[in-house]
Design a protein around this motif. Structure first.
Motif, PDB file in Angstrom:
ATOM      1  N   THR A  55      -1.036   1.433  12.535  1.00 31.92           N
ATOM      2  CA  THR A  55      -2.247   1.304  11.719  1.00 31.92           C
ATOM      3  C   THR A  55      -3.487   1.341  12.602  1.00 31.92           C
ATOM      4  OG1 THR A  55      -1.050   0.057  10.030  1.00 31.92           O
ATOM      5  CG2 THR A  55      -3.455  -0.169  10.056  1.00 31.92           C
ATOM      6  N   GLU A  81      -5.743   3.410   3.614  1.00 32.49           N
ATOM      7  CA  GLU A  81      -4.614   3.406   2.679  1.00 32.49           C
ATOM      8  C   GLU A  81      -3.286   3.175   3.379  1.00 32.49           C
ATOM      9  OE1 GLU A  81      -4.855   7.093   0.573  1.00 32.49           O
ATOM     10  OE2 GLU A  81      -6.451   6.383  -0.747  1.00 32.49           O
ATOM     11  N   ARG A  85     -10.972   6.478   4.048  1.00 34.96           N
ATOM     12  CA  ARG A  85     -10.068   6.090   2.965  1.00 34.96           C
ATOM     13  C   ARG A  85      -8.609   6.307   3.336  1.00 34.96           C
ATOM     14  NH1 ARG A  85     -13.129   9.063  -0.324  1.00 34.96           N
ATOM     15  NH2 ARG A  85     -14.828   7.817  -1.063  1.00 34.96           N
ATOM     16  N   ALA A  86      -8.315   7.465   3.905  1.00 30.11           N
ATOM     17  CA  ALA A  86      -6.935   7.784   4.286  1.00 30.11           C
ATOM     18  C   ALA A  86      -6.414   6.791   5.326  1.00 30.11           C
ATOM     19  CB  ALA A  86      -6.850   9.204   4.819  1.00 30.11           C
ATOM     20  N   LYS A  91      -0.775   5.128   4.210  1.00 33.90           N
ATOM     21  CA  LYS A  91       0.354   5.694   3.472  1.00 33.90           C
ATOM     22  C   LYS A  91       1.177   6.681   4.298  1.00 33.90           C
ATOM     23  CE  LYS A  91      -1.336   4.937  -1.134  1.00 33.90           C
ATOM     24  NZ  LYS A  91      -1.505   5.456  -2.466  1.00 33.90           N
TER      25      LYS A  91
END
Length: 95
Positions: free
Chosen positions: A45, A72, A68-69, A74
């Motif tokens: 992260t 998130e 944002r990515a 993800k």
């Protein structure tokens, strides 16, 4: 006399320390891979966020989308560390 605070770790140093900690603890966690530990996932992260910040600082288009990515989180976890077994037996050709 005021003392100066100790120097801070860079993002790369923090990531390296977290990955080393993940590799140390994973063998005790019955089948949990280093990247699946809290330390391993935190390292990834931080790496993703640092990469997004570098790209934004360099003037990347759509900085909000990059941020944002990264927030998130993800993306799939990326394996790291030493592979447990890299030896592969080669098949002998049939004659």
């Amino acid at each position: 006399m005021a003392t100066s605070p100790p120097p801070r770790y860079s993002a790369a140093e923090l990531i390296e320390e977290l990955r080393e900690a993940a590799e140390e603890i994973a063998p005790e966690l019955n089948g949990i891979r280093p990247e699946e530990t809290l330390e391993g996932e935190t390292a990834q992260t931080l790496e993703e966020m640092a990469d997004a910040l570098r790209r934004i600082a360099a003037g990347a288009p759509q900085p909000q989308a990059l941020a944002r990515a990264a927030l998130e989180a993800k993306a799939p976890l990326k394996p790291f560390g030493k592979p447990k077994n890299t030896v592969v037996k080669m098949q002998k050709p049939r004659r």
